[in-house]
Design an enzyme around this catalytic site. Structure first.
Site, short mmCIF file in Angstrom:
data_model
loop_
_atom_site.label_atom_id
_atom_site.label_comp_id
_atom_site.label_asym_id
_atom_site.label_seq_id
_atom_site.Cartn_x
_atom_site.Cartn_y
_atom_site.Cartn_z
N TYR A 3 30.77 6.98 -8.07
CA TYR A 3 30.06 5.95 -8.85
C TYR A 3 30.90 5.46 -10.04
CZ TYR A 3 26.36 4.08 -11.94
OH TYR A 3 25.60 3.31 -12.79
N ASP A 22 39.98 11.60 -3.17
CA ASP A 22 38.57 11.96 -3.06
C ASP A 22 38.38 12.69 -1.73
OD1 ASP A 22 35.84 10.50 -4.61
OD2 ASP A 22 35.56 11.79 -2.85
N PHE A 71 37.58 12.43 -12.45
CA PHE A 71 36.14 12.27 -12.27
C PHE A 71 35.56 13.29 -11.29
CE2 PHE A 71 37.47 7.83 -13.18
CZ PHE A 71 36.60 7.52 -14.21
N SER A 89 30.19 15.32 -20.47
CA SER A 89 28.82 14.81 -20.50
C SER A 89 28.16 15.15 -21.83
CB SER A 89 28.05 15.45 -19.35
OG SER A 89 26.67 15.27 -19.51
N TYR A 123 25.66 23.34 -13.87
CA TYR A 123 26.43 22.08 -13.95
C TYR A 123 26.90 21.84 -15.38
CZ TYR A 123 27.26 17.12 -14.71
OH TYR A 123 27.82 15.93 -15.12
N LYS A 172 30.89 21.81 -17.44
CA LYS A 172 31.50 20.82 -18.37
C LYS A 172 31.97 21.51 -19.64
CE LYS A 172 31.00 17.28 -15.75
NZ LYS A 172 32.18 16.81 -15.00
P1 NAD Z 1 30.03 10.85 -7.99
O1 NAD Z 1 29.48 12.01 -7.24
O2 NAD Z 1 29.56 9.50 -7.63
O3 NAD Z 1 31.62 10.86 -7.92
C1 NAD Z 1 32.36 12.05 -7.88
C2 NAD Z 1 33.35 11.95 -6.73
O4 NAD Z 1 34.15 13.14 -6.67
C3 NAD Z 1 32.68 11.78 -5.36
O5 NAD Z 1 33.23 10.65 -4.73
C4 NAD Z 1 33.03 13.07 -4.62
O6 NAD Z 1 33.20 12.83 -3.24
C5 NAD Z 1 34.31 13.50 -5.31
N1 NAD Z 1 34.59 14.95 -5.28
C6 NAD Z 1 33.76 15.96 -5.65
N2 NAD Z 1 34.38 17.13 -5.51
C7 NAD Z 1 35.64 16.88 -5.05
C8 NAD Z 1 36.76 17.68 -4.70
N3 NAD Z 1 36.72 19.02 -4.76
N4 NAD Z 1 37.89 17.07 -4.26
C9 NAD Z 1 37.94 15.72 -4.17
N5 NAD Z 1 36.92 14.91 -4.47
C10 NAD Z 1 35.77 15.48 -4.90
O7 NAD Z 1 29.77 11.13 -9.56
P2 NAD Z 1 29.87 10.15 -10.81
O8 NAD Z 1 28.50 9.82 -11.25
O9 NAD Z 1 30.83 9.07 -10.52
O10 NAD Z 1 30.47 11.14 -11.88
C11 NAD Z 1 31.86 11.21 -12.13
C12 NAD Z 1 32.12 12.29 -13.18
O11 NAD Z 1 31.39 11.99 -14.37
C13 NAD Z 1 31.65 13.69 -12.75
O12 NAD Z 1 32.58 14.63 -13.26
C14 NAD Z 1 30.32 13.83 -13.45
O13 NAD Z 1 30.00 15.19 -13.69
C15 NAD Z 1 30.58 13.09 -14.74
N6 NAD Z 1 29.36 12.58 -15.39
C16 NAD Z 1 28.53 11.75 -14.69
C17 NAD Z 1 27.37 11.26 -15.30
C18 NAD Z 1 26.43 10.36 -14.57
O14 NAD Z 1 25.34 10.10 -15.08
N7 NAD Z 1 26.78 9.83 -13.41
C19 NAD Z 1 27.07 11.63 -16.62
C20 NAD Z 1 27.95 12.48 -17.31
C21 NAD Z 1 29.11 12.94 -16.68
C1 UD1 Z 2 20.77 14.23 -16.06
C2 UD1 Z 2 21.24 15.63 -16.19
C3 UD1 Z 2 22.52 15.65 -17.02
C4 UD1 Z 2 23.58 14.77 -16.34
C5 UD1 Z 2 23.01 13.37 -16.16
C6 UD1 Z 2 23.95 12.52 -15.37
C7 UD1 Z 2 19.18 16.94 -16.05
C8 UD1 Z 2 18.27 17.86 -16.75
N1 UD1 Z 2 20.21 16.46 -16.76
O1 UD1 Z 2 20.54 13.73 -17.36
O2 UD1 Z 2 23.02 16.96 -17.14
O3 UD1 Z 2 24.75 14.72 -17.13
O4 UD1 Z 2 21.76 13.43 -15.44
O5 UD1 Z 2 23.93 12.83 -14.02
O6 UD1 Z 2 19.00 16.67 -14.88
N2 UD1 Z 2 13.10 10.81 -15.31
C9 UD1 Z 2 11.80 10.62 -14.89
N3 UD1 Z 2 11.55 10.51 -13.54
C10 UD1 Z 2 12.55 10.59 -12.61
C11 UD1 Z 2 13.89 10.78 -13.06
C12 UD1 Z 2 14.12 10.91 -14.41
O7 UD1 Z 2 10.87 10.56 -15.70
O8 UD1 Z 2 12.27 10.50 -11.42
C13 UD1 Z 2 13.38 10.92 -16.75
C14 UD1 Z 2 13.97 12.24 -17.16
O9 UD1 Z 2 12.97 13.16 -17.47
C15 UD1 Z 2 14.81 11.83 -18.38
C16 UD1 Z 2 15.24 10.40 -18.06
O10 UD1 Z 2 14.34 9.93 -17.06
O11 UD1 Z 2 14.02 11.82 -19.53
C17 UD1 Z 2 16.65 10.30 -17.55
O12 UD1 Z 2 16.80 11.22 -16.46
P1 UD1 Z 2 18.16 11.32 -15.62
O13 UD1 Z 2 18.57 9.99 -15.14
O14 UD1 Z 2 17.96 12.40 -14.62
O15 UD1 Z 2 19.23 11.74 -16.71
P2 UD1 Z 2 19.26 12.98 -17.73
O16 UD1 Z 2 18.10 13.87 -17.55
O17 UD1 Z 2 19.48 12.45 -19.09
#
Ligand code: NAD
Ligand code: UD1
Length: 341
Positions: free
Chosen positions: A11, A31, A81, A125, A150, A154
């Site tokens: 993503y 990936d 990522f 995160s 998870y 981090k």
């Molecule tokens: P995502 O799952 O969409 O992307 C991660 C990618 O890494 C995937 O395409 C997956 O196939 C690949 N991957 C996982 N393990 C692998 C491995 N061992 N070797 C090669 N490829 C591998 O996730 P995202 O939402 O794009 O998140 C990217 C980064 O940001 C992650 O580290 C995630 O923890 C961090 N992050 C995401 C969010 C969020 O809300 N999406 C929030 C905070 C931090």
């Molecule tokens: C979650 C993760 C966080 C991670 C982030 C990005 C948890 C506890 N935390 O954050 O570690 O870094 O995603 O992947 O899961 N909500 C609803 N209904 C739903 C889904 C969510 O009410 O069906 C609410 C949640 O309670 C929260 C807000 O929406 O208050 C955002 O939720 P979400 O998108 O899951 O993100 P985080 O909880 O902030």
């Protein structure tokens, strides 16, 4: 400049790849496609006109990774990522998360040392702050014990990274602490592709809006927030992607580089779950069906970022409003369903 993007079909990685290609960076993506699809490359190509190089490779496998670096010895920076990110699954299967998220990092760091890759940008995160005592959180706010395996990966990864760069003369790293990225590229060529039932709020909202789910469940309305629902700092994924370009430019241009830096990336504004639903209703013209259920275990009440350090040092701030970001999420959902029907 040649940049390795791990998790580049995911993503945030795919949106960042678009911004990097658009700015003239030479990309190679690694990936293992465990949580993304190869077709994402078509989307990146449709937007930029360039198809990034791609290697299907599991970062936990040290030997193939070493072979990759032997063949690609001219990499200047890594944006890392790749990781597993489902909080609930990490509670059920912690070893899977510690193994994937930490072994992949260790293998990359070993390759950086061996092949002297000077820069890493790491995806962290806001989960590291837990339930913060003071808001907004700055980069100096205390890191609190993780609520999930998870989140712990981090925290541990940040510590490993810091100790690693401190042991090296010529390697620098930046950890970016993302708040809640939402939305999709405005072209709708790439976006979020949750597998199965989404855990995150916005894909759940848009899937409910399009009719794939009956009802959004709001996890609790008895929080100490203005409307009782939990508050987060949502930012457009394209803005987040641009922060990575700004970070790379800083690493390249800064004269007295610090070995290790941390930046918060958010909009700097707290938004409740009910306000997110209102935003969706405004941009879609629909009325979302929802009900309030119990709080989700491990959720925090409220968090939002102080982003002044990123603005000062990276010259970065968000450009999209909440509604603009939400509209891209809705456009993407409609596009996905058009393709499937
Ligand atoms: P995502 O799952 O969409 O992307 C991660 C990618 O890494 C995937 O395409 C997956 O196939 C690949 N991957 C996982 N393990 C692998 C491995 N061992 N070797 C090669 N490829 C591998 O996730 P995202 O939402 O794009 O998140 C990217 C980064 O940001 C992650 O580290 C995630 O923890 C961090 N992050 C995401 C969010 C969020 O809300 N999406 C929030 C905070 C931090
Ligand atoms: C979650 C993760 C966080 C991670 C982030 C990005 C948890 C506890 N935390 O954050 O570690 O870094 O995603 O992947 O899961 N909500 C609803 N209904 C739903 C889904 C969510 O009410 O069906 C609410 C949640 O309670 C929260 C807000 O929406 O208050 C955002 O939720 P979400 O998108 O899951 O993100 P985080 O909880 O902030």
């Amino acid at each position: 400049m040649k940049v390795l993007v791990t998790g580049g079909t995911g993503y945030i990685g795919s949106h960042t790849s678009v911004e990097l290609v658009s700015q003239g960076f030479d990309l190679v993506i690694i990936d293992n496609l465990s949580n993304s699809k190869i077709e994402v490359l078509d989307g990146i190509e449709a937007i930029t006109g360039i198809r990034p190089k791609f290697e299907k490779l599991d970062l936990c496998q040290a030997e193939p990774l070493d072979d990759f670096f032997k063949k690609n010895s001219n990499i200047d920076a890594i944006i890392h990522f790749a990781a597993y990110k489902a909080v609930g699954e990490s509670v059920e299967n912690p070893i899977k998360y510690y193994h994937n998220n930490l072994v992949s990092l260790l293998n990359l760091l070993e390759a950086m040392r061996k092949y002297q890759v000077p820069f890493m940008v790491f995806s962290s995160s806001c989960t590291v702050y837990g339930e913060a005592r003071e808001l907004p959180v700055t980069e100096n706010s205390p890191v609190q014990p993780a609520e999930s395996p998870y989140g712990n990966t981090k925290q541990i990864a940040e510590e490993i990274l810091q100790e690693f760069v401190n042991s090296q003369d010529k390697i620098h790293a930046v950890a970016l602490r993302y708040f809640n990225p939402i939305g999709a590229h405005p072209s709708s060529h790439i976006g979020e592709l949750p597998i199965g039932e989404p855990e995150n709020l916005v894909p759940y909202i848009t899937q409910t809006g399009i009719g794939l789910r009956d009802q959004l469940k709001i996890f609790g309305n008895d929080y100490e927030t203005p409307d009782g629902t939990a508050v987060r700092d949502y930012l457009h994924v394209v803005d987040l992607a641009k922060a990575h370009v700004a970070t790379l430019k800083r690493l390249l241009n800064q004269q007295n580089k610090k070995p290790y830096e941390v930046f918060n990336l958010g909009m700097g504004k707290g938004v409740s779950v009910l306000e997110m639903i209102q935003s969706f209703n405004r941009v879609s013209g629909k009325t979302l069906n929802y009900k309030v259920v119990d709080r989700r275990h491990g959720d925090i009440e409220k968090i939002w970022a102080d982003t002044s350090l990123a603005t000062k040092e990276l010259g970065w701030k968000t450009e999209s409003s909440l509604d603009e970001a939400m509209k891209t999420a809705w456009d993407w959902e409609k596009q996905l369903n058009k393709n499937q029907s």
